[in-house]
Design an enzyme around this catalytic site. Structure first.
Site, mmCIF file in Angstrom:
data_model
loop_
_atom_site.group_PDB
_atom_site.id
_atom_site.type_symbol
_atom_site.label_atom_id
_atom_site.label_comp_id
_atom_site.label_asym_id
_atom_site.label_seq_id
_atom_site.Cartn_x
_atom_site.Cartn_y
_atom_site.Cartn_z
ATOM 1 N N CYS A 43 72.369 -68.466 46.929
ATOM 2 C CA CYS A 43 70.950 -68.706 46.681
ATOM 3 C C CYS A 43 70.695 -70.175 47.001
ATOM 4 C CB CYS A 43 70.548 -68.325 45.257
ATOM 5 S SG CYS A 43 71.552 -69.059 43.947
ATOM 6 N N ALA A 44 69.744 -70.804 46.348
ATOM 7 C CA ALA A 44 69.384 -72.165 46.747
ATOM 8 C C ALA A 44 70.507 -73.165 46.472
ATOM 9 C CB ALA A 44 68.103 -72.594 46.028
#
Length: 344
Positions: free
Chosen positions: A97-98
């Site tokens: 994810c980020a």
């Protein structure tokens, strides 16, 4: 602790079918930029991600997590089904994810509990971006560029594609930018790539090259939204410059083939940007021709009246010339001249 892996450890493994990257960020985040080759299986929709983020800032971490859990619970069966299908083709699923935190970690923990090989990418997309920032200048350091120049429509991109198909090393700057670099450059292509995505694709094109002699196309420093890094742009300017020409009829067909995709509204919008240069009357004439499906007249006249005069203002010193009527033959000529004869 979630089992994880760094991108430097993963990079070689991704060349096999055993490992695959899965981006669990929202569709909007994925569309902006991702790791090339990653599959998007979002944990949250765009709207849900915004709601969770607002709750995190305005309410509490626990309430944000509860909202997130409720959102994921609704789509978990479909998401799991999708991941099982991916797992049939790829033994190891690597999630990110980020920043390598809540979203990817929760998916990895769930799949690990079901004895499915799942890993979390250390640091998520942010760490991958740092890796590219460090490695791209290194992989570009020793390249020597053979730079193809030529008027609009001479088929430079087709020649690059033919060179690549024949095994030559190619840096397709316009492909990496998803933009052709001109006023009409985005027509039929969708959104241009962001700078981050552009640089990620540059890295992909250069990292596994067979040698240091690389074919590319002459470009301005900015292509759509993307800016060519200085260390690559300087190599374009100091590279081996080759002129590509083609008869006008072939140029017209190339332009029509590149720009006509039932996207008349995009063509008309792009033409409107040329009003200051060509005048309202001329642009109105072009727009009427587009509406009549007379694309060839528009292409021919735009090259004569706009693109060719611009090109003539930027003369280059060429070491070689190819008239491109068939991209495959042009590619053979270039390979023989710069690779076979030079022994590179």
């Amino acid at each position: 602790m979630y089992p994880d892996i760094s991108y430097s450890e993963l990079e070689e493994k991704l060349k096999t079918d055993e490992y695959v990257l899965i981006d669990v960020r929202t569709p909007d985040e994925y569309a902006q930029e991702t790791i090339p080759g990653a599959i998007n299986v979002p944990l949250f929709s765009n709207e849900e991600r915004a709601i969770v983020g607002t709750a995190y800032k305005q309410l509490s971490v626990d309430e944000a997590k509860m909202i997130g859990v409720e959102a994921v619970a609704k789509r978990l069966p479909d998401m799991f089904k999708t991941l099982l299908e991916i797992n049939k083709k790829h033994k190891h699923l690597v999630f990110f994810c980020a920043r390598g935190g809540f979203r990817s970690g929760s998916v990895v923990a769930f799949l690990q509990s079901l004895h499915i090989s799942a890993l979390k990418l250390q640091g998520g997309y942010k760490a991958y971006r740092a890796y590219v920032n460090e490695r791209l200048p290194e992989v570009a350091k020793d390249i020597e560029l053979i730079v193809l120049y030529g008027n609009t429509g001479t088929g430079k991109t087709q020649v690059l594609e033919a060179l690549k198909a024949k095994g030559a090393d190619v840096l397709d700057l316009e492909g990496c930018a998803n933009h052709r670099g001109s006023t009409l450059g985005a027509v039929g292509l969708g959104e241009p790539n962001t700078q981050k995505m552009f640089e990620a694709l540059l890295y992909e094109e250069l990292k596994d090259r067979k040698g240091n002699l690389v074919f590319t196309e002459g470009e301005s420093k900015r292509i759509g939204r993307s800016v060519i890094p200085d260390y690559i742009f300087e190599k374009i300017r100091s590279g081996i410059h080759v002129e590509i020409t083609a008869p006008m009829d072939i140029r017209v067909e190339n332009i029509v083939g590149d720009y006509v995709y039932e996207t008349d509204h995009e063509l008309i919008e792009a033409l409107n940007h040329l009003r200051k240069r060509l005048g309202n009357d001329r642009i109105d004439q072009f727009i009427e021709l587009v509406r009549q499906n007379d694309y060839r007249s528009v292409a021919r006249d735009l090259m004569i009246e706009y693109y060719d005069p611009m090109y003539e203002h930027n003369p280059k010193n060429y070491v070689f010339h190819v008239e491109n009527q068939e991209p495959e033959k042009s590619a053979e000529i270039l390979i023989n001249k710069f690779i076979v004869e030079s022994g590179k």
